[in-house]
Design an enzyme around this catalytic site. Structure first.
Site, PDB file in Angstrom:
ATOM      1  N   GLU A 120       0.854  -1.187   0.000  1.00 27.65           N
ATOM      2  CA  GLU A 120       0.000   0.000   0.000  1.00 27.65           C
ATOM      3  C   GLU A 120       0.893   1.241   0.000  1.00 27.65           C
ATOM      4  O   GLU A 120       1.841   1.311   0.787  1.00 27.65           O
ATOM      5  CB  GLU A 120      -0.895   0.021   1.245  1.00 27.65           C
ATOM      6  CG  GLU A 120      -1.923   1.152   1.193  1.00 27.65           C
ATOM      7  CD  GLU A 120      -2.865   1.159   2.401  1.00 27.65           C
ATOM      8  OE1 GLU A 120      -3.711   2.061   2.455  1.00 27.65           O
ATOM      9  OE2 GLU A 120      -2.748   0.285   3.272  1.00 27.65           O
ATOM     10  N   GLY A 260       3.130   2.354  10.531  1.00 30.42           N
ATOM     11  CA  GLY A 260       2.964   1.717  11.832  1.00 30.42           C
ATOM     12  C   GLY A 260       2.695   0.238  11.668  1.00 30.42           C
ATOM     13  O   GLY A 260       3.265  -0.599  12.360  1.00 30.42           O
ATOM     14  N   ALA A 261       1.829  -0.091  10.708  1.00 33.70           N
ATOM     15  CA  ALA A 261       1.484  -1.484  10.444  1.00 33.70           C
ATOM     16  C   ALA A 261       0.663  -1.522   9.163  1.00 33.70           C
ATOM     17  O   ALA A 261       0.247  -0.489   8.643  1.00 33.70           O
ATOM     18  CB  ALA A 261       0.690  -2.076  11.603  1.00 33.70           C
ATOM     19  N   MET A 262       0.433  -2.739   8.653  1.00 29.09           N
ATOM     20  CA  MET A 262      -0.301  -2.902   7.405  1.00 29.09           C
ATOM     21  C   MET A 262      -1.238  -4.090   7.504  1.00 29.09           C
ATOM     22  O   MET A 262      -0.851  -5.168   7.937  1.00 29.09           O
ATOM     23  CB  MET A 262       0.713  -3.093   6.259  1.00 29.09           C
ATOM     24  CG  MET A 262       0.072  -3.306   4.911  1.00 29.09           C
ATOM     25  SD  MET A 262      -0.929  -1.887   4.418  1.00 29.09           S
ATOM     26  CE  MET A 262      -2.184  -2.717   3.450  1.00 29.09           C
ATOM     27  N   GLU A 263      -2.487  -3.865   7.058  1.00 30.86           N
ATOM     28  CA  GLU A 263      -3.573  -4.817   7.300  1.00 30.86           C
ATOM     29  C   GLU A 263      -3.690  -5.917   6.251  1.00 30.86           C
ATOM     30  O   GLU A 263      -4.770  -6.480   6.066  1.00 30.86           O
ATOM     31  CB  GLU A 263      -4.905  -4.053   7.359  1.00 30.86           C
ATOM     32  CG  GLU A 263      -5.419  -3.499   6.023  1.00 30.86           C
ATOM     33  CD  GLU A 263      -5.024  -2.051   5.751  1.00 30.86           C
ATOM     34  OE1 GLU A 263      -5.677  -1.400   4.914  1.00 30.86           O
ATOM     35  OE2 GLU A 263      -4.067  -1.576   6.375  1.00 30.86           O
ATOM     36  N   GLU A 297      -5.502  -2.660  12.823  1.00 34.51           N
ATOM     37  CA  GLU A 297      -5.234  -3.514  11.658  1.00 34.51           C
ATOM     38  C   GLU A 297      -6.205  -4.703  11.616  1.00 34.51           C
ATOM     39  O   GLU A 297      -6.628  -5.112  10.539  1.00 34.51           O
ATOM     40  CB  GLU A 297      -3.787  -4.002  11.672  1.00 34.51           C
ATOM     41  CG  GLU A 297      -2.743  -2.892  11.742  1.00 34.51           C
ATOM     42  CD  GLU A 297      -2.923  -1.771  10.719  1.00 34.51           C
ATOM     43  OE1 GLU A 297      -3.470  -2.018   9.630  1.00 34.51           O
ATOM     44  OE2 GLU A 297      -2.528  -0.637  11.017  1.00 34.51           O
ATOM     45  N   HIS A 300      -9.547  -3.625  10.217  1.00 34.73           N
ATOM     46  CA  HIS A 300      -9.500  -3.449   8.769  1.00 34.73           C
ATOM     47  C   HIS A 300      -9.974  -4.696   8.026  1.00 34.73           C
ATOM     48  O   HIS A 300     -10.315  -4.611   6.848  1.00 34.73           O
ATOM     49  CB  HIS A 300      -8.067  -3.131   8.315  1.00 34.73           C
ATOM     50  CG  HIS A 300      -7.780  -1.676   8.150  1.00 34.73           C
ATOM     51  ND1 HIS A 300      -8.622  -0.807   7.491  1.00 34.73           N
ATOM     52  CD2 HIS A 300      -6.709  -0.930   8.535  1.00 34.73           C
ATOM     53  CE1 HIS A 300      -8.088   0.401   7.483  1.00 34.73           C
ATOM     54  NE2 HIS A 300      -6.932   0.361   8.122  1.00 34.73           N
ATOM     55  N   GLU A 319      -9.870   4.258   6.274  1.00 34.38           N
ATOM     56  CA  GLU A 319      -9.016   4.686   7.376  1.00 34.38           C
ATOM     57  C   GLU A 319      -9.769   5.501   8.434  1.00 34.38           C
ATOM     58  O   GLU A 319      -9.614   5.271   9.630  1.00 34.38           O
ATOM     59  CB  GLU A 319      -7.810   5.471   6.849  1.00 34.38           C
ATOM     60  CG  GLU A 319      -6.848   4.634   6.026  1.00 34.38           C
ATOM     61  CD  GLU A 319      -6.242   3.451   6.772  1.00 34.38           C
ATOM     62  OE1 GLU A 319      -6.388   3.377   8.009  1.00 34.38           O
ATOM     63  OE2 GLU A 319      -5.629   2.587   6.108  1.00 34.38           O
TER      64      GLU A 319
END
Length: 868
Positions: A120, A260-263, A297, A300, A319
């Site tokens: 992303e 921070g993080a990815m879903e 996450e 999501h 988001e």
């Protein structure tokens, strides 16, 4: 530059010419020459026999259509153009990529010996040629091949379906994801990890395997992340009725990560900052951050994955909604008042500043050059406030009805913000036409409130005028639909029932016009109004409260947020007046009545400690700066420090009593214990400015049995420039220098150090063995804290802070433009400062603009700032 990057516009959206229903990927992993074979099932959607695929930095090895070599193609600057195609076909593309050289951390790259991905927004095009857009949803099957000794774990999206051994010590694992998804949700990880395992039984009785992968030796720091994940899954079932849908849920913690993080579906890739924690390495803030981001996450999975966004202009659809959900999760598990206060601080500080900057944009932007620049506080945090306004207007029941309809209608599809509004309207039978303006109008609205009490008629009239200043991107503004939550109080603290035209009315008033009045009947005495309760809309409030009214609300308001807000407004009055006094050569001071109001809060036995800590926390320099057209950096800093010192001196006895009474012998992370530490360490931050400060800070550091108290002692010593600062910093560095994540806290203190020689200290710190400019966490901690949390020295009138920022940004431009684009934001607000500082900032921005290889991420922001 050869050619300026071109903007993309929401209005130009067109459906894809083709879609890809299924893709079978095979990765043969090698550091500098990974081979990717992508076999896609392609369908033509319109009359075009030409397929244009996205690609970036790829070496094309072969191209087949229906297993036949295909020569009707050309490579372009942005991808691959294939012509003379049939209506439906199998496309086989073989590419070669170099993960080892990928310092931008987009696509497939190496992170401390492991392979991982970040796709992303547009990273998948760095892996293979593809329709890399969110409205193309395919079912993915992924086979990963690698050396078994080096990479025993081979992970991807979905469920593990097959695995096997190969010659020369290599092995393979095949994954299948049954749910169609866009390419940005693809993930791959290969490495050697420690694994923390658990399981969760869903409400329908399915068992889900839970696995958290961490670097070797970090298993003792994964437990809190697992607890947070299980709590998230349970909460989403209970509050939203949404259940997990795969057999396995995996989280991988990596140290090199831009976000921070990815879903990614079923395989979340996380910045290690938001996974790893134990009492010796993580603060309470870290624990709460992990809980929130793990939740975000996971949530999501439905609001982002099962229902995704049609195009990147709709980013707030997933988001803003998911931030609202993670805020509610944290509030349900912890202190709702404290969570709300912290959310509002972000809006009133950096988000309002973004609204007033050259980068101002609505939560659904109309144009963009670089998609990564969409990941803003406006899209996320203000987007969440827009979702919260639905909740305020419709109530929990109405909001959940709208959510259920939204998911039912759009599951498995790529939706738009309009689809969400329509679901809320249809589920509740309401007209939200005017409310839609929140999606297209930028800037921060201001509500100006005037009141009038008529003792003869026993009426109280509230007149509200709304206005929004012109922004860089939008000159004309229309009236918005603003939910305005109020309460009226009698002198004894009782709440008045609101009645208009003989009818009882809601506490939430609908502000829809430029100016409108509300006449409340049966009001016997002049009430004290509590306005914009719970911050019911992301707006600025202007109302001429007296000191007496604000101190009354600090004591009597039923809503804790309203109590805190009254205290903030009281402080704001005296911060403003003291800035003016200082500029006129006068002293800075708070009247005794204001000090007494804060003494009353400090000594309250009914308020929870975490809340008292928030009330005693002064607004940040950045928030105060947002109150001014032109900010006097030095005056604001001097006033904030002087007020802190005065409160410390006048409340020394009370602060000391609180500090000593709240000492805990054992460390636990239940919310009551966190609240007590928060108040105790807030007291220390004040006491650091008194005679006993050095002794207390040094003593706390030496005796601390947890990282929260350790960092609180160091922060107090840092901000008050205590004699013990250097000793504590040296001891911490010696102890933790081999752990970059723990050292980030130390780097942040070095960056925010108020000492005169801070730039020399920072340059020296960049040589520290734990620091690397290539690591986003290290860079954000040291450089980011200087740019964002050291206003006096960043904005030094000699321009040294700006020159340093310019040097770093020029270096990061080629190393990691995404990180550079995040760091540049303080320079974009040049219009807030005096002519001298504006000129100095412009010099650095011009140097950036003149670079031959300026990345799109920076080009867009630099250009807008200079145009403004």
């Amino acid at each position: 530059m050869a050619q300026a990057p071109q903007a993309k516009y929401r209005k130009d959206y067109q459906s894809p010419s083709h879609t890809i229903t299924d893709i079978d990927l095979t990765f043969e992993l090698h550091d500098s020459a990974t081979i990717v074979t992508a076999i896609s099932q392609v369908k033509q959607l319109n009359e075009s026999t030409t397929l244009e695929l996205d690609g970036d930095g790829l070496t094309l090895k072969s191209l087949l259509v229906d297993q036949q070599q295909w020569n009707h193609f050309e490579t372009t600057d942005s991808g691959l153009k294939i012509t003379e195609l049939p209506q439906q076909f199998t496309l086989t593309v073989v590419t070669e990529i170099d993960p080892q050289a990928n310092t931008a951390l987009e696509g497939l790259y190496k992170s401390d010996g492991a392979y991982c991905t970040q796709c992303e927004a547009e990273g998948f095009r760095r892996i293979t040629y593809f329709l890399d857009r969110p409205d193309v949803l395919a079912k993915y099957t992924t086979t990963v091949i690698a050396d078994k000794a080096q990479y025993p774990y081979l992970l991807s999206n979905g469920n593990r379906v097959e695995q096997g051994e190969m010659t020369e010590g290599r092995h393979w694992v095949k994954w299948h994801d049954p749910h169609p998804k866009p390419s940005y949700l693809f993930a791959l990880v290969a490495g050697d990890f420690d694994v923390f395992r658990d399981q969760y039984q869903t409400r329908s009785g399915r068992n889900v395997a839970l696995e958290i992968f961490v670097d070797k030796g970090n298993l003792d720091r994964a437990n809190h992340a697992m607890v947070s994940l299980i709590n998230s899954m349970k909460w989403d079932e209970e509050r939203f009725g949404l259940e997990y849908d795969l057999d396995i849920y995996m989280i991988v913690a990596v140290d090199f990560f831009n976000m921070g993080a990815m879903e990614n579906k079923g395989l979340n890739v996380f910045n290690s900052k938001f996974v790893l924690a134990n009492d010796q390495t993580a603060t309470d803030t870290d624990y709460l951050g992990i809980e929130a981001v793990i939740g975000h996450e996971y949530f999501h999975n439905w609001t982002g994955n099962r229902v995704t966004c049609r195009d990147w202009f709709q980013l707030s659809l997933k988001e803003g909604l998911t931030v609202f959900r993670d805020q509610e999760f944290s509030s349900d598990l912890g202190s709702r008042a404290v969570n709300r206060i912290n959310n509002v601080r972000i809006i009133r500080g950096p988000q309002f500043a973004e609204d007033a900057s050259p980068m101002s944009h609505p939560i659904r932007p109309e144009q963009v050059i670089e998609m990564n620049n969409f990941y803003t506080l406006t899209v996320y945090e203000k987007g969440s406030e827009v979702i919260r306004m639905y909740h305020t207007l419709l109530g929990e029941e109405g909001f959940q009805k709208g959510m259920q309809l939204y998911v039912e209608r759009h599951d498995g599809t790529a939706a738009t913000c309009e689809d969400f509004v329509k679901a809320m309207e249809d589920a509740n039978g309401v007209d939200l036409s005017q409310f839609r303006l929140w999606y297209s109008q930028s800037g921060t609205p201001t509500l100006n409130v005037e009141t009038e009490f008529d003792p003869q008629a026993q009426t109280y009239t509230l007149t509200v005028a709304q206005s929004t200043e012109a922004t860089h991107d939008q000159k004309e503004k229309l009236p918005l639909h603003i939910p305005f939550d109020i309460e009226l109080y009698n002198a004894d603290g009782s709440v008045l029932e609101l009645r208009c035209n003989g009818e009882k009315v809601s506490n939430v008033l609908d502000i829809t016009q430029e100016k409108q009045s509300f006449v409340f009947e049966g009001v016997m005495e002049k009430p004290v109004p509590s306005l914009l309760r719970e911050f019911s809309a992301p707006v600025k409030l202007e109302y001429d409260y007296s000191d007496e009214e604000l101190t009354f609300l600090m004591v009597h308001a039923r809503n804790e947020f309203a109590r805190w807000d009254a205290g903030q407004m009281l402080l704001a009055k005296y911060i403003r007046s003291n800035v003016e006094a200082l500029q006129s050569g006068n002293d800075v001071s708070l009247p005794a009545s204001v000090v007494d109001a804060f003494r009353g809060v400090l000594l309250s036995e009914e308020l929870e400690p975490a809340f008292i800590a928030e009330v005693l926390s002064l607004p940040s320099h950045n928030e105060v700066s947002g109150w001014y057209k032109t900010v006097d950096v030095d005056a604001v800093a001097q006033v904030l420090k002087a007020l802190k010192v005065q409160l410390a001196m006048e409340l020394t006895d009370e602060l000391a009593a609180i500090y000593h009474s709240l000492q805990q012998t054992e460390y636990t992370i239940d919310h009551a214990a966190i609240g007590k530490r928060a108040l105790r360490n807030t007291a220390l931050s004040y006491l650091a400015h008194t005679e006993q400060g050095n002794q207390l800070a040094e003593q706390q550091y030496q005796r601390a049995n947890n990282m929260t108290d350790t960092i609180a002692a160091m922060s107090a010593a840092n901000q008050a420039q205590l004699a013990c600062r250097e000793t504590l910093m040296a001891d911490y560095s010696q102890k933790w220098k081999h752990d970059g994540l723990v050292m980030d806290k130390w780097f942040a203190l070095q960056g925010s150090n108020p000492a005169e020689n801070v730039l020399d200290v920072i340059k020296q710190t960049m040589q520290h063995e734990a620091f690397s400019l290539k690591n986003p966490n290290r860079t954000r901690s040291l450089i980011g804290s200087f740019l964002n949390a050291n206003p006096v020295h960043f904005h030094a009138i000699d321009g040294s802070g700006y020159r340093f920022a310019g040097e770093i940004l020029r270096e990061l431009n080629s190393v990691n433009p995404q990180v550079a684009s995040r760091l540049i934001d303080p320079l974009l607000k040049l219009g807030k400062y005096d002519q001298t500082r504006q000129g100095l900032i412009k010099i650095e921005l011009e140097k950036l603009r003149a670079m031959d290889n300026l990345a799109k991420d920076l080009f867009e922001k630099v250009t807008k700032a200079l145009e403004s």
